[in-house]
Design an enzyme around this catalytic site. Structure first.
Site, PDB file in Angstrom:
ATOM      1  N   LYS A  34      -4.620  -6.734   3.265  1.00 56.77           N
ATOM      2  CA  LYS A  34      -4.581  -5.603   2.317  1.00 56.77           C
ATOM      3  C   LYS A  34      -5.977  -5.296   1.790  1.00 56.77           C
ATOM      4  CE  LYS A  34      -3.197  -2.274  -0.308  1.00 56.77           C
ATOM      5  NZ  LYS A  34      -3.768  -2.220  -1.572  1.00 56.77           N
TER       6      LYS A  34
ATOM      7  N   SER B   1       0.820  -1.206   0.000  1.00 57.06           N
ATOM      8  CA  SER B   1       0.000   0.000   0.000  1.00 57.06           C
ATOM      9  C   SER B   1       0.851   1.252   0.000  1.00 57.06           C
ATOM     10  CB  SER B   1      -0.935   0.043   1.201  1.00 57.06           C
ATOM     11  OG  SER B   1      -1.719   1.230   1.143  1.00 57.06           O
TER      12      SER B   1
ATOM     13  N   HIS C 160      -7.754  -3.445   4.409  1.00 56.60           N
ATOM     14  CA  HIS C 160      -7.175  -2.087   4.387  1.00 56.60           C
ATOM     15  C   HIS C 160      -7.905  -1.237   3.349  1.00 56.60           C
ATOM     16  CE1 HIS C 160      -4.626   0.858   2.322  1.00 56.60           C
ATOM     17  NE2 HIS C 160      -4.055   1.106   3.477  1.00 56.60           N
ATOM     18  N   ASN C 161      -8.093  -1.783   2.163  1.00 55.46           N
ATOM     19  CA  ASN C 161      -8.760  -1.021   1.108  1.00 55.46           C
ATOM     20  C   ASN C 161     -10.225  -0.769   1.434  1.00 55.46           C
ATOM     21  OD1 ASN C 161      -6.280  -1.306  -0.149  1.00 55.46           O
ATOM     22  ND2 ASN C 161      -7.188  -1.563  -2.172  1.00 55.46           N
TER      23      ASN C 161
ATOM     24  N   GLU D 162     -10.206   1.988   3.681  1.00 55.49           N
ATOM     25  CA  GLU D 162      -9.873   3.165   2.845  1.00 55.49           C
ATOM     26  C   GLU D 162     -11.142   3.722   2.186  1.00 55.49           C
ATOM     27  OE1 GLU D 162      -6.439   2.538   0.134  1.00 55.49           O
ATOM     28  OE2 GLU D 162      -7.766   3.113  -1.503  1.00 55.49           O
TER      29      GLU D 162
END
Ligand code: 6PG
Length: 484
Positions: free
Chosen positions: A182, A128, A185-186, A189
Site C-alpha cells: 500500500k 485504497s 501504491h501511494n 500515486e
C-alpha cells in the site's frame, strides 16, 4: 454473538467500510467507536444495514462469532496501538485483528509479532480508494498469516472492487507485506499525480489554453492508453469554476501540495533498500518545494530564460503536435514510475522474506484504488510472461511504448529546461531511463575518487579481484582486500 465481522473506528472511512460490509449478503457487522455519538449516528442513519452496535470492547467481543474478526479503522500511530491493546484484552487465541489504516509497514511487522504471542492473528491491510472506495468497493492489500486469510478472504472478496470479474484483493504476503505494498501504491500515486501536474503546466504555459480547455485534453487522453482514474478526475478538477470568483478553481487554490507521509515513507524505504525510485522521490520533493512559501518568495527574483528564449523554446506553432509530445512524455514517465515502484516491491519482498506475486498486485490495483487504470493489465501480462523480470520497463509492451515515446519525451524535457518550466518528474524519469540503458556509467569515476580519498578500492573490468591505487605514493596498483 452473531456478527461475523466488526469495525472499530467510525470516522468516514470506518463508517463507509462498515456500510459496505453490511450491504453484502451474509455479513452481520458489529460496530464500535470511542465516542458513543458516532455509533448512534451511523446505526440511526442506516437501519437497513442491521448493524450490531457495541459500546464497550466487552460488548463488541461478545457480539462477534468465533473466530472473532475486527477491522480497525483509526488514525495510524498511537491510536492504532491503543485499540489493539483493548482488543487483545477481550479477544481469544485464533481471533483476528485487522488494521485497515495507513500504517508504516515496520509498525505492522512489530505489531504482528507482538500480537501473535497472544495467539491472536494480526493482519495489516492496505485499503485504497478513499471514502468512495471504502463504501462501494476498495482495493484491499492484506498481509498477515495464511490462517487469518482463510477466514478473512471470503469477507474481503465480498466487499472489494471488481475489475474484469475479479475482486481487487489478494493475500499479499505475511506480516507487513500488505502495508508495504500500500505504501508503494501511494508512492506511485504521488508520481502519477506529479506527472499529470507537469503535463498540465507545460500545456498551459506552452499553449495558453485555459484550464477548461486543458480539461478537454485530459478527457481525450482518458480515452487512450493513459486511461485512468487520476486522468479522469484531473479533467473534472480543471473544469471546475469557483462559485465565488467565477475563476477556474485551480487558479484559486493555494499552490502548496500537502502530504500525509506515505510518499516520504516510500522514498525513505527505497533509500534503505538501495532502490532508485527517482520519479517517486521527485514527486515527493516537488510537494515539499511547493510548500515553502518563504523560500519561493525570496527565490522569485532569480534569473530565468528571457521571455524571447522561453517563447522560442516553446515554439508551439503546432499546438496539437506539442500536446501529443507531452502525452507521450507523460506515458513514458509513467512507465518509469511504475517500473520503479515494482522494483521497490520486489526488493522489499526479498529483504523481508515475502512471497509477493507482482502480477497479482498490478491486477488488484485495476479497480477500487486511486491509481486504477487499464495500464495495469500490461503489468500483469509482463509478469505472467516473465515472473522474474528484473526491470519491468524492459517487458516487450513497454519497450514498444518507450520506443514510440522517447523522441517526444526528450523534446519535452529539453523544452521545459529551455523555457524554465520545472518538470522534475519528467526529467528524472528520463535520466533514470538513460542511466539504465547506458553501456558505461561514470560510476567508474566515482569508484576512482573513492579509492583516491579513502582507499575504498575498485574492481577491474578485465580481471577478478579488488584493487587499490597508491595515489599518494608512486601510483602503482596493488591487490587489496575487498572493503567496497
Ligand atoms: C488511497 C489514498 C489514500 C490517501 C492518501 C493521500 O489509496 O486511497 O492513497 O490512502 O488519500 O494517503 O495521501 P497524501 O495526503 O499524502 O496525499
Amino acid at each position: 454473538g452473531h456478527a461475523n465481522i466488526g469495525v472499530v473506528g467510525l470516522a468516514v472511512m470506518g463508517s463507509n467500510l462498515a456500510r459496505n460490509l453490511a450491504s453484502r449478503e451474509g455479513n452481520t457487522v458489529a460496530v464500535l467507536n470511542r465516542s458513543r455519538s458516532k455509533t448512534d449516528e451511523l446505526v440511526g442513519a442506516h437501519p437497513e444495514a442491521g448493524f450490531v452496535p457495541a459500546f464497550s470492547y466487552e460488548d463488541f467481543a461478545g457480539s462477534l462469532q468465533r473466530p472473532r474478526t475486527a477491522i480497525i479503522m483509526v488514525k495510524a500511530g498511537g491510536a492504532t496501538d491503543a485499540v489493539i491493546e483493548e482488543l487483545i484484552r477481550v479477544f481469544e487465541p485464533g481471533d483476528i485483528i485487522v488494521d485497515g489504516g495507513n500504517a508504516l509497514f515496520t509498525d505492522t511487522i512489530r505489531r504482528e509479532k507482538a500480537v501473535r504471542e497472544t495467539g491472536i492473528n494480526f493482519v495489516g491491510m492496505g485499503v485504497s480508494g478513499g471514502e468512495e472506495g471504502a463504501l462501494n468497493g476498495p482495493s484491499l492489500m492484506p498481509g498477515g498469516s495464511d490462517e487469518s486469510w482463510t477466514t478473512l478472504g471470503p469477507i474481503l472478496r465480498s466487499i472489494a472492487a471488481v475489475a474484469e470479474g475479479e475482486p481487487c484483493v489478494t493475500h499479499v504476503g505475511h506480516d507487513g507485506a500488505g502495508h508495504f505494498v500500500k505504501m508503494v501504491h501511494n508512492g506511485i500515486e504521488y508520481a502519477d499525480m506529479q506527472l499529470i501536474a507537469e503535463a498540465y503546466d507545460l500545456i498551459r504555459r506552452g499553449t495558453g489554453k485555459s484550464p477548461a480547455e486543458i480539461a478537454d485534453v485530459f478527457a481525450e487522453w482518458n480515452r487512450g492508453e493513459l486511461e485512468s482514474y487520476l486522468i479522469e478526475i484531473t479533467a473534472e478538477v480543471l473544469r471546475q469554476v469557483d462559485a465565488e470568483t467565477g475563476r477556474p478553481l485551480v487558479d484559486v487554490i493555494v499552490d502548496q501540495a500537502g502530504a500525509k507521509g506515505t510518499g516520504a515513507w516510500t522514498v525513505q524505504t527505497a533509500l534503505s533498500l538501495g532502490v532508485p525510485v527517482s520519479g517517486i522521490a521527485e514527486a515527493t520533493f516537488a510537494r515539499s518545494l511547493s510548500s515553502h512559501p518563504e523560500q519561493r518568495e525570496v527565490s522569485r527574483a532569480l534569473p530565468g530564460p528571457s521571455a524571447e528564449s522561453a517563447a522560442q523554446a516553446l515554439q508551439v506553432d503546432d499546438v496539437d503536435a506539442f500536446i501529443e509530445k507531452i502525452r507521450l512524455a507523460l506515458y513514458a514517465s509513467k512507465i518509469v514510475a511504475y517500473s520503479q515502484g515494482f522494483d521497490e516491491i520486489r526488493a522489499g519482498a526479498a529483504e523481508y522474506g515475502w512471497h509477493i506475486d507482482l502480477g497479482r498486485i498490478a491486477a488488484i490495483w485495476r479497480g477500487g484504488c486511486i491509481i486504477r487504470a487499464q495500464f495495469l493489465n500490461r503489468i500483469t501480462e509482463a509478469y505472467a510472461a516473465t515472473p522474474e523480470l528484473p526491470v519491468l520497463l524492459t517487458a516487450p509492451y513497454f519497450v514498444d511504448a518507450l520506443t514510440r515515446a522517447q523522441a517526444a519525451w526528450r523534446d519535452v524535457v529539453a523544452i521545459s529546461a529551455r523555457a524554465g518550466i520545472p518538470a522534475p518528474a519528467f526529467s528524472s524519469s528520463l535520466a533514470y531511463y538513460d542511466g539504465l540503458r547506458a553501456e558505461r556509467l561514470p560510476a567508474a569515476l566515482i569508484q576512482g575518487q573513492r579509492d583516491f580519498f579513502g582507499a575504498h578500492t575498485y574492481k577491474r573490468i578485465d580481471k577478478a579481484g579488488t584493487f587499490h591505487t597508491l595515489w599518494s605514493g608512486d601510483r602503482t596498483e596493488i591487490e587489496a582486500e575487498d572493503t567496497h
